[in-house]
Write an enzyme that holds these catalytic residues in place. Structure first.
Site, short mmCIF file in Angstrom:
data_model
loop_
_atom_site.label_atom_id
_atom_site.label_comp_id
_atom_site.label_asym_id
_atom_site.label_seq_id
_atom_site.Cartn_x
_atom_site.Cartn_y
_atom_site.Cartn_z
CE1 TYR A 1 -4.14 1.96 0.47
CE2 TYR A 1 -2.56 3.45 1.47
CZ TYR A 1 -3.81 3.22 0.93
OH TYR A 1 -4.71 4.23 0.82
CG PHE B 1 -6.55 18.59 -23.30
CD1 PHE B 1 -6.68 18.27 -24.65
CD2 PHE B 1 -6.95 17.65 -22.37
CE1 PHE B 1 -7.21 17.06 -25.03
CE2 PHE B 1 -7.47 16.43 -22.76
CZ PHE B 1 -7.60 16.13 -24.09
CG ASP B 2 -11.08 17.93 -23.79
OD1 ASP B 2 -9.97 17.59 -23.36
OD2 ASP B 2 -11.87 17.12 -24.30
CG ASP C 1 -1.32 19.55 -20.27
OD1 ASP C 1 -0.87 18.39 -20.27
OD2 ASP C 1 -2.51 19.80 -20.51
CB ALA D 1 -0.19 14.96 -22.40
CE LYS E 1 -3.62 11.77 -23.73
NZ LYS E 1 -3.75 13.06 -23.14
CG HIS F 1 -16.36 16.28 -26.00
ND1 HIS F 1 -16.35 17.21 -24.98
CD2 HIS F 1 -15.21 15.57 -25.86
CE1 HIS F 1 -15.24 17.08 -24.28
NE2 HIS F 1 -14.54 16.08 -24.79
#
Ligand SMILES: *Cc1c(COP(=O)(O)O)cnc(C)c1O
Length: 461
Positions: free
Chosen positions: A75, A127-128, A218, A220, A261, A452
């Site tokens: 854990y 990004f969304d 960000d 990714a 990604k 979306h």
């Protein structure tokens, strides 16, 4: 001109295969109807070639699969966490790592700790999920991307760059009390997979430091961004990708990462920072939302695959193939006269719906109509990056017409061959040939956030 076949070919061989199958035309029509015309809602097994996303859809390597067997499911303090920490320190130079189950988990943790009502978060085409998390925390995203990004055909090497004048105007208007951080997305997904130059990141860092505002990467697609820096920016060609990755990370106070990604895993993410005060601020939100600080919503085995994948993502042979593979699709489509956003992005090719389906207005979602026809013709799935994705203005409740009305054909990592891409080109050509008969969509069902994913439609009369 002779193609560089060596650098374009796949730098791997295939040891396991997964059959794919084209359902009959009749079945495709039925599946689409049952999905409310939204290809997002079609079952994966009914898709022939799935270009919906490159998120978590990559093929892991033999080493990553072996890593899964080395999962330590303790854990607290599992061995794999320390391996991940060591990869992140080595590549990015960030000492503090908080694993999260994926990119939006990282955003939820970071934004909960940083954003208060009325705050403003500047960036380059957020990004969304980033924008949705900012708005969920009652903040507002302000786009400061360079104007070159809004011209789909302008061949510019770094269309993801931040416009420093726009950024400084936001800094002057709101100041550090209302700007908890600025976010730079590299490459810029919603802006066409376009890269950000190192020079631009350095300038953003300098300007932000002057105003006392932290900067968040960000990351990714940080590795694909490094490859563009290497091949397009002055003085970078001879530097190893790993060195560029470090120079890039040095421009930031912290990063959020969707490891689905460029770390080529099916699930995973993290937040990393060099600042112990930032780590202290986020860590309790990590425990609240994701789990204890050494696993963050993931199994030990997932952490191990991520620790290994971070290195595979910056392998130069892999990146040369990856960027060339995506570019191949863009070049074939362009040769066929299809309007594609130029230059090609790092992970996807974007089709310009304003040119493809000019007869369909933004609030009838031309990108969605295109995706429906592409599926009917070929079983290929693409995704709308336009007015549907843009959502509604939180203040007025009106559709926000997208600057660029796009469809993204996203290439999963190490999954499809050049022959698959040839099939996709033929499929898009078929839709192109009948474009004048294509009608738009009317919404019949819509969720209040990230609509979306689940929206349903009927054909406009
Ligand atoms: C995918 C992505 C995210 C969100 O990550 P998930 O792992 O899908 O939650 C955030 N930012 C960018 C640029 C992305 O591409």
């Amino acid at each position: 001109m002779a193609r560089d076949v060596f650098s374009e070919m796949e730098p791997f061989r295939i040891k396991m295969v997964e059959p794919i199958h084209l359902p009959s035309g009749e079945d495709r029509a039925r599946f689409l109807e049952e999905a409310g015309l939204n290809v997002f809602l079609i079952k994966g097994e009914n898709i022939l070639i799935d270009l919906l996303t490159d998120s978590g859809t990559g093929a892991m390597s033999d080493r990553q699969w072996a890593g899964l067997m080395m999962g330590d499911e303790t854990y607290a303090g599992c061995r794999n966490f320390y391996n991940l920490e060591s990869s992140v320190r080595d590549i990015f130079g960030f000492n503090y790592v908080l694993p999260c189950h994926q990119g939006r988990g990282a955003e939820n943790v970071l934004h909960s700790a940083f954003i208060k009502k009325g705050d403003v978060i500047p960036g380059n085409t957020h990004f969304d999920t980033t924008k949705a998390h900012i708005e969920h925390n009652n903040g507002r995203a302000v786009d400061c991307t360079v104007d070159e990004a809004s011209d789909p055909y302008l061949d510019h090497p770094f269309k993801g760059n931040v416009d420093l004048k726009k950024l400084e105007a936001v800094y002057k208007e709101f100041g550090k009390d209302r700007i908890p951080f600025t976010v730079v997305t590299a490459t810029c997904n919603s802006g066409g997979g376009q890269p950000v130059s190192l020079e631009n990141m350095r300038a953003v860092k300098k300007l932000s430091a002057k105003y006392g505002i932290p900067v968040c990467l960000d990351g990714a697609r940080y590795a694909e961004n490094c490859y563009f820096i290497k091949t397009r920016e002055d003085g970078m060609r001879d530097r190893p990708i790993k060195e560029i990755a470090r120079m890039q990370a040095d421009c930031f106070d912290m990063m959020t990462m969707s490891a689905k990604k460029d770390a080529i895993v099916n699930i995973g993410g993290f937040i990393a920072t060099g600042d112990p005060a930032i780590y202290d601020r986020i860590k309790n939100f990590g425990i609240l939302f994701e789990g204890f600080v050494t696993y963050g919503g993931l199994a030990g085995r997932d952490l191990e695959a991520m620790a290994i994948g971070l290195y595979e993502g910056i392998d130069e042979d892999y990146l040369g193939y990856r960027i060339g593979h995506v570019r191949y699709l863009g070049e074939r489509l362009k040769e066929a006269g299809i309007p594609v956003l130029w230059p090609p992005g790092g992970h996807a090719i974007y089709l310009d719906m304003k040119k493809f389906l000019p007869q369909i207005p933004p609030d009838q979602f031309p990108g969605m109509a295109f995706c429906a026809h592409l599926y009917l013709e070929s079983g290929v799935r693409g995704v709308e990056i336009g007015t549907l994705l843009n959502g509604r203005d939180p203040d007025t409740g009106k559709n926000r017409p997208a600057t660029l009305e796009l469809v993204r054909l996203t290439i999963p990592r190490r999954v499809y061959t050049y022959r698959h891409l040839d099939y996709v080109v033929e499929a898009v050509k078929k839709v192109w040939d009948k474009r004048r008969q294509i009608k738009g969509f009317e919404l019949t069902n819509e969720a209040p956030v990230l609509r979306h994913f689940t929206a349903r439609f009927r054909w406009a009369p």
